[in-house]
Design an enzyme around this catalytic site. Structure first.
Site, PDB file in Angstrom:
ATOM      1  N   LYS A   5      84.589  17.619  80.868  1.00 50.52           N
ATOM      2  CA  LYS A   5      83.553  16.687  80.408  1.00 50.52           C
ATOM      3  C   LYS A   5      82.527  16.513  81.519  1.00 50.52           C
ATOM      4  O   LYS A   5      82.891  16.486  82.704  1.00 50.52           O
ATOM      5  CB  LYS A   5      84.188  15.331  80.097  1.00 50.52           C
ATOM      6  CG  LYS A   5      83.332  14.436  79.237  1.00 50.52           C
ATOM      7  CD  LYS A   5      83.582  14.653  77.766  1.00 50.52           C
ATOM      8  CE  LYS A   5      82.700  13.764  76.916  1.00 50.52           C
ATOM      9  NZ  LYS A   5      82.926  13.943  75.493  1.00 50.52           N
TER      10      LYS A   5
ATOM     11  N   GLY B 261      79.022   0.783  65.821  1.00 54.42           N
ATOM     12  CA  GLY B 261      78.220   1.901  66.322  1.00 54.42           C
ATOM     13  C   GLY B 261      77.770   2.790  65.178  1.00 54.42           C
ATOM     14  O   GLY B 261      78.593   3.373  64.481  1.00 54.42           O
ATOM     15  N   VAL B 262      76.441   2.858  64.976  1.00 57.02           N
ATOM     16  CA  VAL B 262      75.907   3.712  63.902  1.00 57.02           C
ATOM     17  C   VAL B 262      74.908   4.709  64.489  1.00 57.02           C
ATOM     18  O   VAL B 262      73.811   4.888  63.988  1.00 57.02           O
ATOM     19  CB  VAL B 262      75.282   2.880  62.749  1.00 57.02           C
ATOM     20  CG1 VAL B 262      76.366   2.104  62.022  1.00 57.02           C
ATOM     21  CG2 VAL B 262      74.206   1.936  63.272  1.00 57.02           C
ATOM     22  N   GLY B 263      75.322   5.332  65.611  1.00 59.29           N
ATOM     23  CA  GLY B 263      74.511   6.389  66.215  1.00 59.29           C
ATOM     24  C   GLY B 263      74.750   7.684  65.448  1.00 59.29           C
ATOM     25  O   GLY B 263      74.836   7.677  64.217  1.00 59.29           O
TER      26      GLY B 263
ATOM     27  N   VAL C 291      77.440   9.911  65.172  1.00 61.22           N
ATOM     28  CA  VAL C 291      78.674  10.017  64.382  1.00 61.22           C
ATOM     29  C   VAL C 291      78.771   8.860  63.383  1.00 61.22           C
ATOM     30  O   VAL C 291      78.980   9.073  62.179  1.00 61.22           O
ATOM     31  CB  VAL C 291      79.921  10.024  65.303  1.00 61.22           C
ATOM     32  CG1 VAL C 291      81.199  10.022  64.473  1.00 61.22           C
ATOM     33  CG2 VAL C 291      79.893  11.228  66.231  1.00 61.22           C
TER      34      VAL C 291
END
Ligand code: NAD
Length: 348
Positions: A78, A179-181, A183
């Site tokens: 990563k 979280g609605v980024g 994904v």
């Protein structure tokens, strides 16, 4: 480093600094037993270098387990870049990042993660051959992996619902999405199509308004998402959201989402289980994106191969959760055991 709580016999950990562009980056390679390491790049405005190091160690270990469970020929690695993804991006920064990746000579392949778009990867790819999730053009590149991640999470969420409620049908289920980024946004569309009643939150006001408008979701504040009277909680932002402070607030029967490192500590897996919540281990359910990237890196990308791998991933998730129920063992520990065995078996 060797005493660090999140150091798990990582093979190598690299720190890069480029004075001209301001790049400060860590690339952590946890394991290459199953093949060259692969994992996305995160850009985040960390509070400290120590926080950044911890994130890179935990995320790269998670990638080893994720890639092993997804059955792709890659180990875990990563990259994390220190900076604000809204204000600090420059071509020079991503070119310097590309040179950093290239210097590892194929031990690490990069792609998108939080804060990174396909356009950023394209700039890095001017300087490195070791980048996936490239823009679809001239027959190469598989594009943004997030829609495939979201599809895998959606199928996994149905599987978890099947085990918890006796039916995979999400019609009229209430789901709290954090979280609605990339994904979370795609996931909300799948869930709305399936008839779920959605409660959503995000720190990004534009993103949350946009998704609410397109899916009919109700917006709640970032702080209130844990208290929603829902059937399912789906974390799709950052890690450590299942912790001693949030667990007593959750009223759900299932936690299933795309975020990495959802448990603040491994021990939280048992605590989540003890209060009757079925937890879909994050690195098992969210492997769709890296499967898509692996298809691209193989040089013979095929949507059919990706779909078949995603289906197998969801079957693996079901068998992990069933084994957990049969043996009264937390799902995260069942998954860890299987992932470690697969990695150990690949070592010469
Ligand atoms: P993203 O940056 O596109 O979206 C993340 C969203 O979370 C942003 O809109 C951000 O504003 C929001 N957010 C941050 N902190 C929040 C908080 N406390 N409460 C509510 N919202 C908050 O990132 P993404 O690519 O969608 O990734 C989301 C998660 O899924 C991450 O944990 C990532 O590591 C994981 N993941 C992503 C992929 C992928 O294909 N992109 C694959 C596997 C795992």
């Amino acid at each position: 480093m060797f005493d660090h709580a999140s150091y798990d016999n990582h093979e190598d950990v690299h720190l890069f600094h480029d004075e001209d562009s301001g790049l400060k980056c860590i690339i952590a390679i946890h394991s290459t037993a199953l093949g060259p390491s692969a994992g996305g790049t995160r850009m985040w405005d960390y509070k400290s270098g120590a926080d950044m190091l911890t994130d890179s160690l935990r995320l790269s270990q998670g990638m080893s387990y994720k890639n092993a469970m997804a059955g792709i020929p890659h180990g875990g690695g990563k990259a994390v870049i220190w900076g604000n993804s809204k204000t600090d991006k420059t071509d020079g920064l991503f070119e310097a990042f590309g040179r950093a990746v290239e210097s590892l000579a194929g031990r690490y392949y990069t792609a998108e993660d939080v804060g990174i778009d396909p356009e950023d990867i394209e700039i890095a790819a001017r300087q490195t051959r070791y980048a996936g999730g490239r823009i679809k053009q001239d027959g190469c590149g598989s594009g943004d992996p997030s829609p495939v991640t979201a599809r895998g999470v959606f199928l996994g969420l149905q599987t978890a619902a099947d085990l918890a409620f006796g039916t995979p049908d999400l019609n009229n289920r209430t789901i709290a999405v954090q979280g609605v980024g990339s994904v979370g946004g795609y996931l909300c569309h799948y869930l709305a199509e399936a008839g779920a009643k959605l409660y959503i939150c995000d720190m990004d006001e534009d993103a949350v308004q946009h998704i609410a408008k397109n899916t009919g979701a109700e917006i709640v504040s970032v702080d209130d998402i844990y208290d929603v009277d829902a059937d399912i909680f789906s974390p799709n932002a950052l890690g450590a959201v299942l912790n001693p402070e949030t667990l007593p607030r959750l009223k759900v029967k299932v936690v299933a989402g795309g975020a990495n490192n959802q448990l603040s500590t491994s021990e939280m897996g048992a605590k989540v289980r003890d209060v009757g919540i079925l937890y879909a281990p994050d690195y098992v359910i969210n492997g769709g994106g890296i499967i898509n990237v692996a298809g691209e890196l193989s040089g013979k990308y095929s949507p059919d191969w990706v779909e078949q791998k995603v289906q197998t991933m969801v079957e693996t998730l079901r068998s992990v959760m069933e084994e957990s129920q049969a043996n009264h063992e937390p799902t995260n520990l069942v998954a860890d055991r299987i992932a470690r065995a697969r990695i150990a078996a690949a070592k010469p």
